[in-house]
Design a protein around this motif. Structure first.
Motif, PDB file in Angstrom:
ATOM      1  N   THR A 137     -13.186  96.280  98.906  1.00 29.57           N
ATOM      2  CA  THR A 137     -13.145  95.223  99.916  1.00 29.57           C
ATOM      3  C   THR A 137     -12.736  95.887 101.205  1.00 29.57           C
ATOM      4  O   THR A 137     -11.688  96.501 101.282  1.00 29.57           O
ATOM      5  CB  THR A 137     -12.078  94.175  99.597  1.00 29.57           C
ATOM      6  OG1 THR A 137     -11.779  94.268  98.227  1.00 29.57           O
ATOM      7  CG2 THR A 137     -12.542  92.805  99.961  1.00 29.57           C
ATOM      8  N   LEU A 138     -13.570  95.751 102.220  1.00 28.54           N
ATOM      9  CA  LEU A 138     -13.254  96.401 103.484  1.00 28.54           C
ATOM     10  C   LEU A 138     -12.159  95.624 104.186  1.00 28.54           C
ATOM     11  O   LEU A 138     -12.115  94.410 104.153  1.00 28.54           O
ATOM     12  CB  LEU A 138     -14.505  96.435 104.355  1.00 28.54           C
ATOM     13  CG  LEU A 138     -15.629  97.203 103.691  1.00 28.54           C
ATOM     14  CD1 LEU A 138     -16.942  96.889 104.357  1.00 28.54           C
ATOM     15  CD2 LEU A 138     -15.356  98.688 103.746  1.00 28.54           C
ATOM     16  N   SER A 139     -11.273  96.352 104.822  1.00 27.36           N
ATOM     17  CA  SER A 139     -10.175  95.680 105.518  1.00 27.36           C
ATOM     18  C   SER A 139     -10.725  94.899 106.703  1.00 27.36           C
ATOM     19  O   SER A 139     -11.747  95.246 107.269  1.00 27.36           O
ATOM     20  CB  SER A 139      -9.171  96.713 106.017  1.00 27.36           C
ATOM     21  OG  SER A 139      -9.836  97.673 106.774  1.00 27.36           O
ATOM     22  N   ALA A 140     -10.032  93.832 107.015  1.00 26.93           N
ATOM     23  CA  ALA A 140     -10.509  92.966 108.101  1.00 26.93           C
ATOM     24  C   ALA A 140     -10.469  93.739 109.411  1.00 26.93           C
ATOM     25  O   ALA A 140      -9.537  94.506 109.653  1.00 26.93           O
ATOM     26  CB  ALA A 140      -9.639  91.735 108.195  1.00 26.93           C
ATOM     27  N   PRO A 141     -11.470  93.553 110.245  1.00 21.01           N
ATOM     28  CA  PRO A 141     -11.419  94.235 111.532  1.00 21.01           C
ATOM     29  C   PRO A 141     -10.270  93.696 112.367  1.00 21.01           C
ATOM     30  O   PRO A 141      -9.930  92.520 112.288  1.00 21.01           O
ATOM     31  CB  PRO A 141     -12.761  93.883 112.173  1.00 21.01           C
ATOM     32  CG  PRO A 141     -13.240  92.687 111.464  1.00 21.01           C
ATOM     33  CD  PRO A 141     -12.676  92.737 110.090  1.00 21.01           C
ATOM     34  N   ARG A 197     -18.323  90.719 106.008  1.00 18.75           N
ATOM     35  CA  ARG A 197     -17.350  91.658 105.458  1.00 18.75           C
ATOM     36  C   ARG A 197     -17.786  92.316 104.154  1.00 18.75           C
ATOM     37  O   ARG A 197     -16.968  92.723 103.362  1.00 18.75           O
ATOM     38  CB  ARG A 197     -15.994  90.974 105.249  1.00 18.75           C
ATOM     39  CG  ARG A 197     -15.205  90.855 106.534  1.00 18.75           C
ATOM     40  CD  ARG A 197     -13.856  90.261 106.275  1.00 18.75           C
ATOM     41  NE  ARG A 197     -13.048  91.125 105.412  1.00 18.75           N
ATOM     42  CZ  ARG A 197     -11.875  90.751 104.939  1.00 18.75           C
ATOM     43  NH1 ARG A 197     -11.398  89.565 105.209  1.00 18.75           N
ATOM     44  NH2 ARG A 197     -11.193  91.558 104.182  1.00 18.75           N
ATOM     45  N   GLU A 241     -11.902 105.701  92.847  1.00 22.03           N
ATOM     46  CA  GLU A 241     -13.152 104.952  92.831  1.00 22.03           C
ATOM     47  C   GLU A 241     -13.409 104.343  91.475  1.00 22.03           C
ATOM     48  O   GLU A 241     -13.273 105.021  90.453  1.00 22.03           O
ATOM     49  CB  GLU A 241     -14.329 105.885  93.156  1.00 22.03           C
ATOM     50  CG  GLU A 241     -14.261 106.520  94.524  1.00 22.03           C
ATOM     51  CD  GLU A 241     -15.208 107.702  94.613  1.00 22.03           C
ATOM     52  OE1 GLU A 241     -14.776 108.843  94.414  1.00 22.03           O
ATOM     53  OE2 GLU A 241     -16.400 107.476  94.855  1.00 22.03           O
ATOM     54  N   ILE A 250     -17.636  96.395 111.005  1.00 21.15           N
ATOM     55  CA  ILE A 250     -17.930  95.704 109.759  1.00 21.15           C
ATOM     56  C   ILE A 250     -18.836  94.517 110.058  1.00 21.15           C
ATOM     57  O   ILE A 250     -18.680  93.868 111.079  1.00 21.15           O
ATOM     58  CB  ILE A 250     -16.606  95.248 109.113  1.00 21.15           C
ATOM     59  CG1 ILE A 250     -15.762  96.485 108.845  1.00 21.15           C
ATOM     60  CG2 ILE A 250     -16.864  94.505 107.819  1.00 21.15           C
ATOM     61  CD1 ILE A 250     -14.421  96.184 108.277  1.00 21.15           C
TER      62      ILE A 250
END
Lengths: 612, 220
Positions: free
Chosen positions: B134-138, A136, B127, A132
């Motif tokens: 929101t992409l999950s935190a790495p 983010r 969808e 990512i």
């Protein structure tokens, strides 16, 4: 006569160690990632014909020659060629230089293998998804434009610069992996063949175990049979192309690791009475059989990868259609995709064309071939992601690559160590462990250039220019040296004293006629082909407009000068030493150095006097 | 009178349909239930739609901190067999006024996780077109796993190298003592068998084992 300072020459514990070491040296990374590629592009099963012809008429005679002279003259490459004729001393020096240069970049490849091995214990595998971006909001742009496996290889492993001129900085991660690779090599190499002989029990046999495991697993994967059929379907028309014969000859030559001096070094530690003819056949046939055996799981897995790529291509098209036309989920399947497509195209062609559906064809996925690091680190890693239990397969694969490369490294380093020991260049106070340590440290420091941002480009240069033409030149000089300078009769006598029988007609015909002619033709053809190609290299440039395709850039002048230097520097020692000796011989009166020394009483040798 | 009553009954849904269909403030929603759940996929029916509208009302309540949002404020139209539809949100006070797009988007983004879980779906299978997930935190490791493996390997190799070097040193020391033992005996008058002498580490003279020192056995 002094017994105290005369150290007995080290020797193998048993025959198995010697054979495993030679097999390990010959069987290397090329058997796994070069031979299957050649098979694929040169018409599958048809390629075996030029390959086997080259093995029989070029590979085996040269192999027998090297093993025999090493065993009879009992010295490393420099000593052996000096014994055959002082004019040919340069051949040994050239072998040693090449072994040194090849060892530098070969271990860097092992460092990369180690890097991937260390990362194979993560869940999910780091090359399976894009990282990512900083804020983010999405994935890293470079990764999205290419693929996660490409990104992991070019950015997170190599951190490659767009150009060979831009060196970038030392990548500490790769430095750490390089240090581990050299430490592992050192621990196996620490006492020369004493420790190497024990290490090869594992490093030479483990790859076969892993290949068998992969074979069993690969044959159960869907699409494996497509890959195998694609690999082995012969295309006889390609045999008319001389490039195929050239590549077969060079592949056999490099595959057997001839002209490095390593094989001469290994056989010099043999007892005098050893059947080297049988050893030749064993090593040569096992090497080719391994290539063939390795290509089966490789191609089964590539077929599986092509099939899963094809399936995901069709699936993404199905999803696009389903979403655009709001069709019930799962109504469009792989089977009825075609009929749905024609139906939708007839009712609303504009909407269908606006979707930009991908054109999916299994054949085009199968045609994507790769060799070398591309096969191992991009294609295979991508295939491993799709297999259930990816971590296990990744770990097995990289350990196999590491042991394949490690056993070849032993040959490279012995090709450097044995001549130095024989020339007594090692001070007597220095223990062997320290000397081998110094060699490893020196190699590590020089190999740091391959850990720079532009390291991969330099490695490719070393790979193409050092490991090709110089070896062919040396091999040609070797065979001419033995046949014309040493004399076929003397050589046959030596072989008779070692194996108990004279070499039969086949060997003699090959040594005196077929092999030198074949080598000369291959050498000239290779040079001609190389000269015609403009020296270019594929660069990974994210700024390139056609990214992710590699940008083909030409080498600049100073880089090309280095390439030429790498090709010629090793072999330039051959004429230099020959000329030097000729001049010495002319200016000095004949001291009869070739005559036997009257003070050398061979009845009283160290071997018959058992010390207390 | 009857016409008036009929108009009153049918007007809201008609108005609602118009609000939903032509609106710029609406979002298209797409569910891929079969992809997500396979065999355990549930059927999409009125009850599921009811659940969807109530979760959206919940999301609006949370975001605006206004407890008056109700299921009637969520209008749905263009329902397709794909399981995709459009929806708009009306203001609880004024049913003919729509909540602007940005506000709805914010509400959905804040509560996507809850909405997903209500339907056993994920960001990929539920969808909202136009609202990026929101992409999950790495995952941030304390020590990266590869360093751990590297540490293990390099530790084993270092131990091996040290062990081999020590064995060489001790071998050399033993050989030196053997050589020292041998050379001392050369000066002596009696030339014994070298091997027997060297095993005693170069002491002077020959050790006669018939005459042993057994004092130590008499002590208690």
């Amino acid at each position: 006569m002094d017994t105290a300072s005369e150290q007995e020459r080290p020797k193998w514990d048993n025959k198995v160690q010697y054979l495993l070491t030679c097999i390990g040296f010959a069987v290397g990374l090329g058997n796994v990632w070069r031979f299957p590629y050649l098979c694929q592009i040169y018409g599958g099963g048809a390629f075996l014909i030029p390959y086997l012809i080259a093995l029989v008429f070029e590979g085996l005679p040269l192999l027998y020659l090297e093993l025999a002279i090493g065993q009879s003259l009992r010295k490393g490459s420099i000593g052996v060629w000096h014994s055959i004729s002082p004019l040919l001393g340069g051949v040994g020096v050239a072998s040693m230089i090449i072994s040194l240069l090849v060892g530098l970049f070969y271990n860097t490849i092992l460092a990369w293998v180690l890097w991937y091995f260390f990362h194979s214990f993560q869940e999910p595998l780091p090359w399976s998804q894009c990282p990512i971006s900083e804020n983010r909001t999405g994935y890293v742009q470079e990764c999205l434009a290419s693929t996660p496996v490409n990104y992991f290889w070019y950015r997170q492993t190599l951190n490659i610069t767009p150009d060979i001129e831009q060196s970038g900085s030392l990548q500490w991660r790769l430095v750490v992996c390089l240090a581990s690779a050299w430490s592992i090599v050192y621990i196996c190499f620490i006492r020369g063949i004493e420790t190497i002989g024990k290490a090869v029990y594992v490093t030479a046999t483990f790859p076969y175990l892993v290949l068998t495991i992969f074979l069993v697993r690969a044959l159960t994967l869907p699409g494996a049979t497509d890959g195998l059929r694609y690999l082995f379907t012969p295309d006889w028309a390609l045999l008319m192309d001389p490039q195929v014969w050239l590549d077969a000859a060079t592949q056999i030559f490099f595959s057997l690791s001839l002209a490095f001096g390593g094989l001469i070094a290994f056989s010099s530690y043999n007892p005098k009475k050893n059947d080297c003819e049988r050893d030749t056949l064993v090593v040569g046939i096992i090497n080719s059989a391994t290539s063939l055996y390795a290509s089966i799981p490789i191609f089964a897995i590539l077929g599986f990868k092509a099939t899963s790529n094809f399936n995901s291509c069709i699936d993404s098209n199905i999803l696009d259609l389903t979403n655009a036309f709001d069709v019930t989920e799962r109504n469009i399947t792989m089977e009825n995709y075609e009929s749905w497509l024609t139906y939708l195209n007839s009712t609303d062609p504009d909407k269908v064309s606006s979707l930009n559906l991908k054109h999916c064809e299994l054949q085009s996925f199968l045609d994507q071939s790769a060799s070398g690091t591309g096969l191992a680190f991009i294609v295979f890693t991508e295939a491993v992601i799709e297999m259930p239990g990816s971590q296990v397969w990744a770990v097995l694969f990289f350990v196999m690559l590491f042991s394949l490369g490690l056993s070849s490294m032993f040959g490279n380093l012995e090709g450097v160590l044995t001549p130095l020991l024989d020339l007594h260049l090692v001070p007597s106070w220095m223990p062997k462990e320290l000397f081998t340590g110094l060699i490893c440290v020196f190699n590590f420091l020089v190999a740091l250039i391959f850990t720079l941002g532009s390291g991969n480009y330099w490695l490719e240069i070393f790979n193409s220019y050092v490991g090709s033409i110089p070896l062919l030149v040396i091999a040609f000089c070797e065979i001419i040296g033995v046949v014309f300078f040493y004399g076929m009769k003397r050589f046959s006598d030596d072989i008779e004293s070692m194996t108990g029988r004279r070499p039969n007609l086949f060997w003699r015909v090959c040594w005196m006629g077929i092999s030198p002619i074949m080598l000369l033709v291959v050498l000239v053809a290779y040079i001609v082909v190389q000269v015609q190609k403009h020296p270019t290299y594929p660069a990974w440039n994210p700024e390139y407009e056609k990214f992710p395709e590699s940008e083909v850039k030409p080498y600049s002048d100073w880089v090309f000068a280095i390439c030429v230097l790498l090709s010629t520097a090793p072999v330039v020692s051959i004429p230099i030493v020959a000329v030097y000796r000729l001049i010495r011989r002319q200016t000095r009166p004949q001291t009869g150095s070739s005559l036997p020394n009257p003070y050398d009483n061979q009845a009283f040798s160290t071997e018959s006097f058992k010390a207390l | 009178m009857l016409a008036g009553v009929l108009l009153l009954i049918f007007l809201p849904p008609l108005v609602a349909k118009d609000l939903c269909k032509d609106s710029q403030d609406g979002f298209k929603v797409r569910l891929s239930i079969k992809t997500a759940l396979g065999e355990e996929a549930y059927d999409w029916n009125e009850s599921e739609m009811f659940l969807f509208r109530s979760t959206l009302a919940y999301a609006m309540r949370k975001e605006t901190k206004n407890d008056t949002y109700d299921i009637t404020n969520i209008l749905v139209c263009n329902d397709t067999p794909r399981v995709s539809f459009m929806f708009v949100v009306t203001s609880p006070g004024q049913p003919d006024q729509l909540i602007p797009k940005e506000q709805v988007e914010k509400a959905v983004r804040e509560n996507k996780h809850r909405i997903n879980n209500a339907f056993l779906l994920s960001d990929m299978t539920l969808e909202f077109l136009g609202i990026p997930p929101t992409l999950s935190a790495p995952i941030i490791y304390d020590t990266e796993p590869w360093l751990i493996v590297f540490g293990v390997v390099i530790g084993a190799v270092a131990v091996g190298i040290v062990a081999l070097l020590m064995s060489t040193v001790s071998k050399k020391r033993r050989a030196k003592e053997k050589a020292a033992g041998l050379s001392e005996e050369d000066e002596g008058i009696v030339k014994e068998n070298g091997t027997a002498l060297s095993s005693f580490g170069g002491k002077e003279g020959a050790y006669n084992q018939a005459f042993s020192n057994d004092d130590r056995f008499t002590k208690l």
